[in-house]
Design a protein around this motif. Sequence first.
Motif, PDB file in Angstrom:
ATOM      1  N   UNK A  71     -77.089  41.858  65.412  1.00 48.40           N
ATOM      2  CA  UNK A  71     -78.085  40.829  65.700  1.00 48.40           C
ATOM      3  C   UNK A  71     -77.410  39.504  66.088  1.00 48.40           C
ATOM      4  N   UNK A  72     -76.381  39.118  65.342  1.00 47.67           N
ATOM      5  CA  UNK A  72     -75.654  37.880  65.630  1.00 47.67           C
ATOM      6  C   UNK A  72     -74.891  37.989  66.945  1.00 47.67           C
ATOM      7  N   UNK A  73     -74.408  39.171  67.254  1.00 42.21           N
ATOM      8  CA  UNK A  73     -73.646  39.373  68.490  1.00 42.21           C
ATOM      9  C   UNK A  73     -74.513  39.181  69.724  1.00 42.21           C
ATOM     10  N   UNK A  74     -75.799  39.494  69.606  1.00 48.35           N
ATOM     11  CA  UNK A  74     -76.717  39.278  70.728  1.00 48.35           C
ATOM     12  C   UNK A  74     -76.788  37.787  71.064  1.00 48.35           C
ATOM     13  N   UNK A  75     -76.915  36.956  70.046  1.00 48.53           N
ATOM     14  CA  UNK A  75     -76.938  35.508  70.266  1.00 48.53           C
ATOM     15  C   UNK A  75     -75.617  35.022  70.862  1.00 48.53           C
ATOM     16  N   UNK A  76     -74.525  35.627  70.419  1.00 46.67           N
ATOM     17  CA  UNK A  76     -73.209  35.256  70.934  1.00 46.67           C
ATOM     18  C   UNK A  76     -73.120  35.530  72.434  1.00 46.67           C
ATOM     19  N   UNK A  77     -73.607  36.674  72.855  1.00 43.50           N
ATOM     20  CA  UNK A  77     -73.572  37.029  74.275  1.00 43.50           C
ATOM     21  C   UNK A  77     -74.531  36.156  75.079  1.00 43.50           C
ATOM     22  N   UNK A  78     -75.705  35.888  74.519  1.00 42.34           N
ATOM     23  CA  UNK A  78     -76.674  35.031  75.195  1.00 42.34           C
ATOM     24  C   UNK A  78     -76.156  33.598  75.355  1.00 42.34           C
ATOM     25  N   UNK A  79     -75.355  33.164  74.396  1.00 41.04           N
ATOM     26  CA  UNK A  79     -74.850  31.798  74.431  1.00 41.04           C
ATOM     27  C   UNK A  79     -75.767  30.798  73.766  1.00 41.04           C
ATOM     28  N   UNK A  80     -76.821  31.307  73.149  1.00 38.38           N
ATOM     29  CA  UNK A  80     -77.753  30.447  72.413  1.00 38.38           C
ATOM     30  C   UNK A  80     -78.508  31.306  71.399  1.00 38.38           C
ATOM     31  N   UNK A  81     -79.148  30.643  70.451  1.00 36.37           N
ATOM     32  CA  UNK A  81     -79.915  31.355  69.440  1.00 36.37           C
ATOM     33  C   UNK A  81     -81.297  31.680  69.979  1.00 36.37           C
ATOM     34  N   UNK A  82     -81.599  32.977  70.098  1.00 40.76           N
ATOM     35  CA  UNK A  82     -82.892  33.409  70.626  1.00 40.76           C
ATOM     36  C   UNK A  82     -83.950  33.357  69.530  1.00 40.76           C
ATOM     37  N   UNK A  83     -85.194  33.651  69.900  1.00 44.76           N
ATOM     38  CA  UNK A  83     -86.244  33.758  68.896  1.00 44.76           C
ATOM     39  C   UNK A  83     -85.882  34.876  67.929  1.00 44.76           C
ATOM     40  N   UNK A  84     -86.023  34.633  66.653  1.00 49.26           N
ATOM     41  CA  UNK A  84     -85.430  35.488  65.624  1.00 49.26           C
ATOM     42  C   UNK A  84     -85.963  36.915  65.611  1.00 49.26           C
ATOM     43  N   UNK A  85     -85.038  37.844  65.328  1.00 47.59           N
ATOM     44  CA  UNK A  85     -85.404  39.224  65.026  1.00 47.59           C
ATOM     45  C   UNK A  85     -84.849  39.576  63.657  1.00 47.59           C
ATOM     46  N   UNK A  86     -85.722  39.993  62.741  1.00 44.72           N
ATOM     47  CA  UNK A  86     -85.317  40.412  61.403  1.00 44.72           C
ATOM     48  C   UNK A  86     -85.765  41.856  61.196  1.00 44.72           C
ATOM     49  N   UNK A  87     -84.792  42.737  60.980  1.00 46.89           N
ATOM     50  CA  UNK A  87     -85.124  44.156  60.906  1.00 46.89           C
ATOM     51  C   UNK A  87     -86.039  44.465  59.721  1.00 46.89           C
TER      52      UNK A  87
END
Length: 244
Positions: A71-87
């Motif tokens: 989940x954190x790696x997705x934000x890293x690739x995007x370059x910003x914090x996206x709208x949250x996803x909590x499994x």
Amino acid sequence: MQDRIQLLNVAVDIASTKTASNATIGYLKEESSRVVYFLNSETLLSLEENEDLRAIVEDSELVLPGTASVNASINQVLGHKRESFFVESFFDTILDYVVEMGYEILIVAENQDRFISIQENIQEKRPFITLSGVFLTEQEESTGHIVNEINSVAPDILLVALEEKRQLELLQEYRNQINASLMMFTGTVFYNKAVAEAEVPEKIQKLRIENLYKWYRKDGRLRSMFSNMKMKLKLKKHKRKQEP
């Protein structure tokens, strides 16, 4: 849904908790069979090198992060914090809807003990939910045998909680033969949640090593740790290649 990014060559959805759960509930209202796949770092690393399996997973209606690290790696690739996803919030929404609608869930687990752990953990908060299980035994049934057991029940939701290799085999070989409205490939998500929330034996409490005890019981703890490290290193290397 196709709002995805490439994470180690794997197309992963960047949907928020609400968007993903609403879409999944929508799948349950349709007549065709749908797949939601939850990724961990180990799966990402194996799919990176396997084009055929990668295509099969990416063909799922949703490909979602199954661990905090992914989940954190997705934000890293995007370059910003996206709208949250909590499994966990995602599954809370889905399970509440299952109870409301009276749907049936069939859990496929590695063994009877794991099925019982998952079942008890889910039913502790939702005692009226309808759960049944298929699990492997010492005879190591074939994947085809598991599919026959699933189809004899024909559940509304198939919750697959197997180790990654067997999950991928099940999806690759039997995707179009499984009779279930919604298939969710969750890996260790539910078992590790059950371990984290289970009551610790009194003798362990007296030793004050509850956290160590729960960590030890989690599935693939060392493998996951090394896979997370390897994934992060590969992502950093990939990012450096893209920099001017």
